[in-house]
Design a protein around this motif. Sequence first.
Motif, short mmCIF file in Angstrom:
data_model
loop_
_atom_site.label_atom_id
_atom_site.label_comp_id
_atom_site.label_asym_id
_atom_site.label_seq_id
_atom_site.Cartn_x
_atom_site.Cartn_y
_atom_site.Cartn_z
N ALA A 148 0.83 -1.20 0.00
CA ALA A 148 0.00 0.00 0.00
C ALA A 148 0.86 1.25 0.00
CB ALA A 148 -0.92 0.00 1.22
N ALA A 149 0.38 2.29 -0.68
CA ALA A 149 1.05 3.59 -0.62
C ALA A 149 0.80 4.25 0.72
CB ALA A 149 0.55 4.46 -1.76
N ASN A 150 -0.38 4.03 1.28
CA ASN A 150 -0.75 4.60 2.57
C ASN A 150 -0.15 3.74 3.68
OD1 ASN A 150 -2.09 5.39 4.94
ND2 ASN A 150 -4.01 5.83 3.87
N PRO A 151 0.64 4.32 4.59
CA PRO A 151 1.27 3.51 5.63
C PRO A 151 0.38 3.18 6.82
CG PRO A 151 1.94 5.80 5.88
CD PRO A 151 1.08 5.73 4.64
N ALA A 152 -0.89 3.55 6.78
CA ALA A 152 -1.79 3.28 7.91
C ALA A 152 -1.85 1.79 8.19
CB ALA A 152 -3.19 3.81 7.62
#
Length: 291
Positions: free
Chosen positions: A262-266
Amino acid sequence: MTGAVGRIQAAFTDAGVTGRLHALDIDSGAEIDAGGNRPVVTASVHKLCLLVALHERAAAGQLDLTEQVECPADGRTAGPTGLAAMLDPVRISVRDLAHLMMSVSDNAAADLLLDRVGIDAVNATTDRLGLAATRMSHTFGGLFATVKEDAGPLGARALTDPHVLTRLRALDPAHSNRSTPRDLTGLLRAIWRDEACPPPHGAAIRRLLGLQVWPHRLASGFPFDDVHVAGKTGSLPTVRSEAGVVEYPDGGRYAVAVFTRAANPAATLPQADAAIGTAARIAVDALRARG
């Protein structure tokens, strides 16, 4: 098949991830390949390789699955589930350690089994099965220790920083436990055809894969009471994956391995988890239409 690959890639894009997938009809050998030869970090999916190595040695009489193992309160590998999250000493059999390792991805159970089997033996098993891209270089505790070391003094808080993520060895197949989606579907095919271990041990492995409790990735694409999904998930910062087998009531059996980044590190991204099931369903539907 080309249309299916395009839909799989669109599902990954819609979820905000990059993805690699390989799907295989266990009986006919037909396949769907969407980056299936690309190296990926396996994280807890590598527990499947350890499980096969464990049963290979049990079948050879080199260890007893009913042997009792002491797990002291101190020094066990950390994690959020199973023995890894418990506080008191435990005495447990080897085969029940394997159950915890596969059903709830217990890191402490996995490393206790590695103490019995050894990393070299796991690699010998994958070599024997022709899985040339599959290699174990760390215990599970050792793998997560590299994350802690590479994250630096801020610890887990640093894992939302893209610059920190780029230096995590755990996310680089060259420096982590690794495989390819194609290798893993080949391993699953060997398990389901009793080619990885003798039949009683193959049945035990299949049973444990069917006891995994997580329904949010591969199984989410197959919400049917008469379709059975057995698999093993893996997770690292930005990485979500699962390798498993989907079995239909008409006898169709399909090995699928899906790895995403994922690009989002959440830490919580339901759409990224669901993309694994969506992509797997597209691939299996295409294989069934071909059959």
